[in-house]
Scaffold this motif. Sequence first.
Motif, PDB file in Angstrom:
ATOM      1  N   CYS A  32       0.845  -1.192   0.000  1.00  0.00           N
ATOM      2  CA  CYS A  32       0.000   0.000   0.000  1.00  0.00           C
ATOM      3  C   CYS A  32       0.882   1.245   0.000  1.00  0.00           C
ATOM      4  N   THR A  35      -1.108   8.129   0.135  1.00  0.00           N
ATOM      5  CA  THR A  35      -2.221   8.967  -0.297  1.00  0.00           C
ATOM      6  C   THR A  35      -1.607  10.334  -0.534  1.00  0.00           C
ATOM      7  N   THR A  74      -2.571   6.422  -4.047  1.00  0.00           N
ATOM      8  CA  THR A  74      -3.973   6.750  -3.810  1.00  0.00           C
ATOM      9  C   THR A  74      -4.199   8.219  -4.130  1.00  0.00           C
ATOM     10  N   ASP A  77      -9.381  10.401  -2.638  1.00  0.00           N
ATOM     11  CA  ASP A  77      -9.441  10.333  -1.179  1.00  0.00           C
ATOM     12  C   ASP A  77     -10.112  11.600  -0.674  1.00  0.00           C
ATOM     13  N   ASP A  78     -10.804  11.501   0.451  1.00  0.00           N
ATOM     14  CA  ASP A  78     -11.548  12.668   0.918  1.00  0.00           C
ATOM     15  C   ASP A  78     -10.653  13.776   1.472  1.00  0.00           C
ATOM     16  N   TRP A 218     -12.014   3.733  -0.208  1.00  0.00           N
ATOM     17  CA  TRP A 218     -10.566   3.545  -0.186  1.00  0.00           C
ATOM     18  C   TRP A 218     -10.161   2.079  -0.389  1.00  0.00           C
ATOM     19  N   HIS A 219     -10.848   1.177   0.350  1.00  0.00           N
ATOM     20  CA  HIS A 219     -10.401  -0.220   0.353  1.00  0.00           C
ATOM     21  C   HIS A 219     -10.478  -0.862  -1.030  1.00  0.00           C
ATOM     22  N   GLU A 221     -10.092   0.410  -3.825  1.00  0.00           N
ATOM     23  CA  GLU A 221      -9.053   0.881  -4.744  1.00  0.00           C
ATOM     24  C   GLU A 221      -7.913  -0.132  -4.802  1.00  0.00           C
ATOM     25  N   CYS A 222      -7.427  -0.534  -3.638  1.00  0.00           N
ATOM     26  CA  CYS A 222      -6.298  -1.463  -3.584  1.00  0.00           C
ATOM     27  C   CYS A 222      -6.681  -2.832  -4.142  1.00  0.00           C
ATOM     28  N   HIS A 247      -8.356  -1.565   6.770  1.00  0.00           N
ATOM     29  CA  HIS A 247      -8.039  -1.570   5.346  1.00  0.00           C
ATOM     30  C   HIS A 247      -7.768  -2.966   4.772  1.00  0.00           C
TER      31      HIS A 247
END
Length: 538
Positions: A32, A35, A74, A77-78, A218-219, A221-222, A247
């Motif tokens: 990972c 971000t 990433t 993302d917020d 988010w999760h 995405e990976c 995550h």
Amino acid sequence: MTLRLYDTLTKQKRTLEELPGFNRNNVRMYVCGPTVYDYAHIGNARPVIVFDVLYRLLRHLYGAEHVTYVRNITDIDDKINARAAEVAAAKGMTVEAARAEITAATAKQYDEDVAALGCLPPTHAPRATQYVPRMIAMIEALVASGHAYAADGHVLYDVSSKPDYGKLARRTLDEMIAGARVEVAPYKKNQMDFVLWKPSDALTPGWDSPWGRGRPGWHVECSAMGAALLGETFDIHGGGIDLMFPHHENEIAQSESAHRGHPLARVWMHNGFLQVEGEKMSKSLGNFVTIRDLLRGWRDQAWSGSVLRLAMLKTHYRQPINWSLRTLDESKRELSSWLAPIERFRICEEFDPNCSTTVPNKDVVSALSDDLGTPETITVLHSLHRAASRGDRQAARSLGRSLFFLGLLKPELVSAYKQGVSASGDVTDQELLENFALAEQLKTALLNNDEEFKTQLEQALEKRNLKAAYHQGAVILEPLQIGQVHKGDEIREAIEARNAARKAKDFKKSDRIRDELLAKGIVLKDNADGTTTWEVKR
RNA sequence: GGCCACGUGGCGGAGUGGUGACGCAACGGUCUGCAAAACCGUGUACCCCGGUUCAAUUCCGGGCGUGGCCUCCA
């Protein structure tokens, strides 16, 4: 050499080659990545360095062409969105343009920081924005198979659809619910259900989807990027221990559900946390240190990326690490002591600076093969250093190769040696490292068009009798031309005068000269071979 | 509150059911006019209390301490 790695899922060391489905001609690792909304801090540096060492080891064991390493970026993302909204308002641009600008700039900075730490670029560095269709497809598959449901513009993963949810964190659903301190969104079926897709308003970046304009969680995405580049099941999944829950737990849930139960990774690896001077690193405590800060100078000292790297590798990756000036200082000392015999035997001249790997000492490989035993590796380096110091050229060569392999001796540093920066005889390894740190900073200044910082650094170099030459983005340090009046000449003259006095047995005079230099912070060393060298007093 | 790590000499940091990794610092020595450097050498360390054992720093239980996760986080 068998590689054993500690697997967080089974809580034991696993022999990679014995795991079902492992193929030594196609070894795959996913870690990972960042971000990209702010500078990377030294906590971020730990997994990058740790998994870079693993990547290098895998390349050595199985051949570089058989290893694929993915470290994602990433860029959805917020936190990024929040910053994009600010920038968009300030500059009068669209949020999407602002988002792209912020993430591109931060990702570039990240690459530079990580390169300075001696890390090889991964095989692939996918950005989430490039994989949104993959994510949508995965979410659709999850909805179709009953693992996810759409509600109120969102799509949620249904944790009750997967009986072993919680297996990585070793927590049951009941325990999680008991410990939960978050308000439950009304549209959730189960309290622990997590978001796969959420709606975006006009001021938030979004993509069209079957559930309306929105953005991925988010999760997912990976999960999507990993599957796209490495397949349904790959060998190693890495990251910081703080990512374990939620995550990685959620990644497992999504990926296994979308892939007919096939496991996501054969081995899960998590690096321990980092503290600064015994305290948690946080902006509010004022001990927040970015990689960039360190490379530019921390606690009044310039630190080479190699020193930071060594400091990080002194502790086993699963242990908590305490980041302190003392550790950095010690690392610098150790690294410079290792460079002495390498310089003396001119080991670097044997290396090809363009080659990213070289054959390390077998004890180094053996130590690393036992769950990345970097502390034991360092012990091996010390013993090689001891042998090299006693005059063992072979040991010096092995030390040099191992340092090169570990990313602690960089091609640029090799070039610096070749350029003769240290060959003038009055530059110590200690100084060489400092010079090298300046060169690295200079590179950063160049890339950022920071003229002020650049000038400042060039002045610092001049004081060290060096000037920077720029060749295709690389910074090469060269000694100043002879004939220019500089400190080095003064010192050389003083040394000559002192040696003449010593020869005439006028020790009163020779000691006076030495004391005068000492007062200026210059320490003299009369070497066994009759030469005299100097270094800046520590 | 729930879950989980960690606690080793002045410092950093491995490891192990029974002869004290390794490094830094310190101290002693060799060498060199003297220093410095280099090299050689020197250490009755395993948070506390119980238990298991012939033997525990190492295993088990409890305590204390530190940190992490449970919310974005490497």
